[in-house]
Design a protein around this motif. Structure first.
Motif, PDB file in Angstrom:
ATOM      1  N   GLU A 154      54.022  56.311   3.348  1.00  0.00           N
ATOM      2  CA  GLU A 154      53.233  57.228   4.166  1.00  0.00           C
ATOM      3  C   GLU A 154      53.551  56.973   5.630  1.00  0.00           C
ATOM      4  O   GLU A 154      53.642  55.816   6.061  1.00  0.00           O
ATOM      5  CB  GLU A 154      51.731  57.036   3.929  1.00  0.00           C
ATOM      6  N   LEU A 155      53.760  58.049   6.368  1.00  0.00           N
ATOM      7  CA  LEU A 155      53.999  57.962   7.804  1.00  0.00           C
ATOM      8  C   LEU A 155      52.633  57.984   8.469  1.00  0.00           C
ATOM      9  O   LEU A 155      52.104  59.040   8.808  1.00  0.00           O
ATOM     10  CB  LEU A 155      54.865  59.138   8.258  1.00  0.00           C
ATOM     11  N   THR A 156      52.056  56.809   8.631  1.00  0.00           N
ATOM     12  CA  THR A 156      50.667  56.719   9.075  1.00  0.00           C
ATOM     13  C   THR A 156      50.502  56.899  10.583  1.00  0.00           C
ATOM     14  O   THR A 156      49.390  57.119  11.057  1.00  0.00           O
ATOM     15  CB  THR A 156      50.071  55.363   8.661  1.00  0.00           C
ATOM     16  N   ASP A 157      51.585  56.790  11.322  1.00  0.00           N
ATOM     17  CA  ASP A 157      51.502  57.016  12.770  1.00  0.00           C
ATOM     18  C   ASP A 157      52.513  58.081  13.166  1.00  0.00           C
ATOM     19  O   ASP A 157      53.508  57.808  13.840  1.00  0.00           O
ATOM     20  CB  ASP A 157      51.748  55.709  13.533  1.00  0.00           C
ATOM     21  N   LEU A 158      52.243  59.289  12.727  1.00  0.00           N
ATOM     22  CA  LEU A 158      53.133  60.404  13.036  1.00  0.00           C
ATOM     23  C   LEU A 158      53.260  60.646  14.538  1.00  0.00           C
ATOM     24  O   LEU A 158      54.365  60.936  15.029  1.00  0.00           O
ATOM     25  CB  LEU A 158      52.657  61.663  12.313  1.00  0.00           C
ATOM     26  N   PRO A 159      52.176  60.522  15.332  1.00  0.00           N
ATOM     27  CA  PRO A 159      52.347  60.673  16.783  1.00  0.00           C
ATOM     28  C   PRO A 159      53.352  59.691  17.373  1.00  0.00           C
ATOM     29  O   PRO A 159      54.107  60.033  18.292  1.00  0.00           O
ATOM     30  CB  PRO A 159      50.938  60.428  17.324  1.00  0.00           C
ATOM     31  N   ALA A 160      53.401  58.465  16.829  1.00  0.00           N
ATOM     32  CA  ALA A 160      54.367  57.479  17.328  1.00  0.00           C
ATOM     33  C   ALA A 160      55.794  57.919  17.030  1.00  0.00           C
ATOM     34  O   ALA A 160      56.695  57.750  17.862  1.00  0.00           O
ATOM     35  CB  ALA A 160      54.083  56.108  16.716  1.00  0.00           C
ATOM     36  N   LEU A 161      56.012  58.476  15.834  1.00  0.00           N
ATOM     37  CA  LEU A 161      57.348  58.976  15.509  1.00  0.00           C
ATOM     38  C   LEU A 161      57.723  60.125  16.436  1.00  0.00           C
ATOM     39  O   LEU A 161      58.850  60.185  16.951  1.00  0.00           O
ATOM     40  CB  LEU A 161      57.400  59.435  14.056  1.00  0.00           C
ATOM     41  N   MET A 162      56.792  61.041  16.672  1.00  0.00           N
ATOM     42  CA  MET A 162      57.067  62.173  17.559  1.00  0.00           C
ATOM     43  C   MET A 162      57.387  61.684  18.979  1.00  0.00           C
ATOM     44  O   MET A 162      58.201  62.276  19.681  1.00  0.00           O
ATOM     45  CB  MET A 162      55.875  63.125  17.593  1.00  0.00           C
ATOM     46  N   LYS A 163      56.772  60.585  19.369  1.00  0.00           N
ATOM     47  CA  LYS A 163      57.041  60.009  20.697  1.00  0.00           C
ATOM     48  C   LYS A 163      58.462  59.458  20.766  1.00  0.00           C
ATOM     49  O   LYS A 163      59.163  59.616  21.785  1.00  0.00           O
ATOM     50  CB  LYS A 163      56.032  58.903  21.005  1.00  0.00           C
ATOM     51  N   LEU A 164      58.906  58.825  19.680  1.00  0.00           N
ATOM     52  CA  LEU A 164      60.281  58.327  19.636  1.00  0.00           C
ATOM     53  C   LEU A 164      61.268  59.485  19.757  1.00  0.00           C
ATOM     54  O   LEU A 164      62.272  59.389  20.459  1.00  0.00           O
ATOM     55  CB  LEU A 164      60.528  57.570  18.331  1.00  0.00           C
ATOM     56  N   VAL A 165      60.969  60.579  19.064  1.00  0.00           N
ATOM     57  CA  VAL A 165      61.834  61.763  19.128  1.00  0.00           C
ATOM     58  C   VAL A 165      61.835  62.328  20.546  1.00  0.00           C
ATOM     59  O   VAL A 165      62.895  62.646  21.110  1.00  0.00           O
ATOM     60  CB  VAL A 165      61.361  62.825  18.114  1.00  0.00           C
ATOM     61  N   GLU A 166      60.655  62.447  21.129  1.00  0.00           N
ATOM     62  CA  GLU A 166      60.531  63.012  22.477  1.00  0.00           C
ATOM     63  C   GLU A 166      61.283  62.173  23.507  1.00  0.00           C
ATOM     64  O   GLU A 166      61.916  62.709  24.434  1.00  0.00           O
ATOM     65  CB  GLU A 166      59.045  63.088  22.850  1.00  0.00           C
ATOM     66  N   GLY A 168      63.898  60.351  23.004  1.00  0.00           N
ATOM     67  CA  GLY A 168      65.321  60.182  22.708  1.00  0.00           C
ATOM     68  C   GLY A 168      65.685  58.781  22.277  1.00  0.00           C
ATOM     69  O   GLY A 168      66.836  58.345  22.446  1.00  0.00           O
ATOM     70  N   THR A 169      64.743  58.053  21.701  1.00  0.00           N
ATOM     71  CA  THR A 169      64.992  56.683  21.241  1.00  0.00           C
ATOM     72  C   THR A 169      66.075  56.678  20.178  1.00  0.00           C
ATOM     73  O   THR A 169      66.119  57.545  19.300  1.00  0.00           O
ATOM     74  CB  THR A 169      63.695  56.072  20.664  1.00  0.00           C
ATOM     75  N   ARG A 170      66.958  55.679  20.241  1.00  0.00           N
ATOM     76  CA  ARG A 170      68.032  55.580  19.253  1.00  0.00           C
ATOM     77  C   ARG A 170      67.627  54.602  18.150  1.00  0.00           C
ATOM     78  O   ARG A 170      66.875  53.658  18.379  1.00  0.00           O
ATOM     79  CB  ARG A 170      69.342  55.137  19.935  1.00  0.00           C
ATOM     80  N   TRP A 171      68.174  54.829  16.956  1.00  0.00           N
ATOM     81  CA  TRP A 171      67.803  53.988  15.827  1.00  0.00           C
ATOM     82  C   TRP A 171      68.099  52.516  16.108  1.00  0.00           C
ATOM     83  O   TRP A 171      67.323  51.633  15.727  1.00  0.00           O
ATOM     84  CB  TRP A 171      68.536  54.445  14.562  1.00  0.00           C
ATOM     85  N   GLN A 172      69.211  52.241  16.794  1.00  0.00           N
ATOM     86  CA  GLN A 172      69.567  50.850  17.045  1.00  0.00           C
ATOM     87  C   GLN A 172      68.594  50.147  17.982  1.00  0.00           C
ATOM     88  O   GLN A 172      68.568  48.911  18.042  1.00  0.00           O
ATOM     89  CB  GLN A 172      70.983  50.774  17.634  1.00  0.00           C
ATOM     90  N   LYS A 184      72.616  57.124  16.922  1.00  0.00           N
ATOM     91  CA  LYS A 184      71.960  58.413  16.676  1.00  0.00           C
ATOM     92  C   LYS A 184      70.527  58.345  17.178  1.00  0.00           C
ATOM     93  O   LYS A 184      69.830  57.346  16.985  1.00  0.00           O
ATOM     94  CB  LYS A 184      71.943  58.732  15.178  1.00  0.00           C
ATOM     95  N   SER A 185      70.101  59.419  17.803  1.00  0.00           N
ATOM     96  CA  SER A 185      68.704  59.494  18.234  1.00  0.00           C
ATOM     97  C   SER A 185      67.790  59.685  17.028  1.00  0.00           C
ATOM     98  O   SER A 185      68.167  60.318  16.038  1.00  0.00           O
ATOM     99  CB  SER A 185      68.509  60.665  19.209  1.00  0.00           C
ATOM    100  N   VAL A 186      66.615  59.113  17.126  1.00  0.00           N
ATOM    101  CA  VAL A 186      65.609  59.346  16.092  1.00  0.00           C
ATOM    102  C   VAL A 186      65.237  60.826  16.140  1.00  0.00           C
ATOM    103  O   VAL A 186      64.797  61.334  17.172  1.00  0.00           O
ATOM    104  CB  VAL A 186      64.367  58.467  16.324  1.00  0.00           C
ATOM    105  N   LEU A 187      65.441  61.507  15.030  1.00  0.00           N
ATOM    106  CA  LEU A 187      65.220  62.950  14.985  1.00  0.00           C
ATOM    107  C   LEU A 187      64.893  63.341  13.549  1.00  0.00           C
ATOM    108  O   LEU A 187      65.431  62.749  12.604  1.00  0.00           O
ATOM    109  CB  LEU A 187      66.489  63.685  15.441  1.00  0.00           C
TER     110      LEU A 187
END
Length: 374
Positions: A154-166, A168-172, A184-187
Motif C-alpha cells: 500500500e502506498l500509504t504516503d501518496l502525497p510524499a510520492l507526488m512531492k518526489l515527482v514534483e 524531479g527526484t531521481r531514483w538513485q 531516471k526521475s521518479v515518475l
C-alpha cells in the motif's frame, strides 16, 4: 381349467394397463417434445445481434468463447469495437451501436445524458493501482512511503510520492535504492489522459491531493490544481491511447521501462490467474491510499443493449467469468475470495476510496492539459 379361468382376467387387465401406459408415455413424450420445440422457437425468436463500443481492457472478456456461449444462452450475440473511454463518450452514435461500455463513471455520465438512457448497468469494477516490481516497492518501503501487506503493498504516503515527482527526484537519490540506482526521475507512467480512462482516474486522484484532499468541483479548484497535475502527464513523453499497450510493455520490458505504471487491478489479477507460473516473478501490486474505483458502466442505446446490461449484472455464469478477467462484481462472490483460493491475494475490501470529479470538472482539467501539450 380353473387356473386358466382365473388367469384370463388378470392377463387382460395387464394387457390393458400396458397399452394404457404406452399411450400415456407416447403422449407425454410428444407433449415434452412439443414444449421443448416451443421453448427453442421462443429462444430463437428472442435471439438478437447487437454491437457495442467498449474500453480495450474488456476486449478479451467479450472474445472468450465461454462468455459468448453464456450470452447466447441469454439470446444475445454481441460484437464489439474498442476505443478510449473519453472517445466512447464523445462518439455516441445510436445508428451504429446498441450500447457504449466505457471504463469510468464520468464518461458514462456524459454518455447517459447523450443517449437519454433511462438506466445504466454496473456489472463490474476495479480499483486503480500501480503495477510495479518488488525492488521498487522495497525502495518505497525503505523511504517510508509504502507498507507491505502479505503479497501486496500500500502506498500509504501518496502525497510524499507526488512531492518526489514534483521535485524531479531521481531514483538513485532515494535511500536503499541500490536495486534501481538509475538517474531516471521518479515518475508514475500512465496512458494518454486525453483518451484513456485509467489516466483520467490517475488525474482524479492527483487532483484530489492537489486540492487539499477535496474533490475538484469548481473552476477555482481547477485553476488551483492545474500547475501541479499537468506536469504529471506532460513530463512522461509518449503515452498510449489505451491501457492494453502499456501493460503489455510492463510485462515484456520489466521495471526499466516503467517502474510505476498506472493500471487496473484487473489486469494483473487476470494475468496471474491465467499464468500461475508467473506469480514467482517480481511483479507486485501497489494500492495507493486513497485510491479510486474504475466502474465499468454499460449505457444502453437500445432495448437489446439493456438486455445485455441486465445479463451481465445478474447472470451468475457471466459474473464468474468476469472474475476470471480480474473484475470485481456484485452478487454472492465479489472476486477476491475466489482469487485467494488460487493463490492471488488482494485486499477483499478497500476502504480509503474517493470518487472522481463529475464529467464537467474532469473534462475541464483534461482540456487544460491538452492545451499545454500543444
Amino acid at each position: 381349467m380353473a387356473v386358466r379361468k382365473l388367469l384370463a382376467p388378470v392377463l387382460g387387465l395387464a394387457l390393458l394397463a400396458a397399452v394404457g401406459a404406452g399411450a400415456w408415455y407416447s403422449h407425454a413424450r410428444l407433449k415434452g417434445e412439443s414444449a421443448a420445440s416451443a421453448a427453442a422457437q421462443q429462444v430463437q425468436a428472442q435471439q438478437v445481434t447487437l454491437r457495442g463500443l467498449i474500453g480495450s481492457e474488456k476486449e478479451a472478456f467479450f472474445a472468450d468463447p465461454r462468455v459468448q456461449q453464456a450470452l447466447a444462452a441469454q439470446g444475445l450475440h454481441v460484437t464489439v469495437e474498442t476505443a478510449g473511454s473519453r472517445a466512447i463518450a464523445a462518439g455516441f452514435d445510436a445508428s451504429r451501436y446498441d450500447f457504449g461500455f466505457p471504463s469510468g463513471a464520468p464518461a458514462a455520465q456524459q454518455l447517459k445524458a447523450k443517449a437519454k438512457a433511462a438506466a445504466v448497468f454496473n456489472p463490474f469494477y476495479t480499483p486503480i493501482v500501480f503495477a510495479s516490481w518488488r525492488p521498487i516497492a522495497e525502495i518505497l518501503l525503505a523511504n517510508g512511503i509504502a507498507t507491505k501487506h502479505g503479497d501486496y503493498y500500500e502506498l500509504t504516503d501518496l502525497p510524499a510520492l507526488m512531492k518526489l515527482v514534483e521535485n524531479g527526484t531521481r531514483w538513485q537519490d532515494l535511500k536503499a535504492s541500490e536495486a534501481f540506482a538509475t538517474r531516471k526521475s521518479v515518475l508514475v507512467s500512465s496512458t494518454d489522459v486525453r483518451t484513456s480512462n485509467s489516466a483520467a482516474m490517475y488525474l482524479a486522484l492527483a487532483s484530489y491531493l492537489a486540492n487539499r484532499q477535496q474533490i475538484v468541483q469548481s473552476q477555482e479548484d481547477v485553476d488551483r490544481v492545474m500547475p501541479m497535475v499537468a506536469p504529471l502527464f506532460l513530463r512522461q513523453g509518449f503515452q498510449e491511447q489505451s491501457s492494453a499497450g502499456p501493460f503489455e510493455d510492463y510485462l515484456a520490458l520489466g521495471m526499466g521501462k516503467a517502474p510505476l505504471l498506472v493500471a487496473y487491478e484487473s489486469q494483473l489479477v487476470a494475468f496471474w490467474l491465467k499464468n500461475p507460473n508467473q506469480r514467482q516473478r517480481d511483479m507486485v501490486l501497489i494500492y495507493p491510499r486513497p485510491t479510486v474505483f474504475s466502474k465499468h458502466v454499460l449505457v444502453p442505446y437500445t432495448a437489446a443493449g439493456a438486455r445485455l446490461g441486465t445479463a451481465l449484472e445478474n447472470d451468475p455464469a457471466l459474473r464468474a467469468l468476469a472474475h476470471e478477467y480480474g473484475f470485481r462484481t456484485g452478487g454472492d462472490s465479489h472476486g477476491p475470495e475466489g482469487w485467494a483460493k488460487r493463490g492471488v491475494n488482494v485486499p477483499e475490501v478497500l476502504v480509503d476510496v474517493i470518487d472522481p470529479p463529475s464529467f464537467e470538472w474532469l473534462e475541464r482539467m483534461i482540456v487544460g492539459i491538452d492545451a499545454r501539450f500543444k
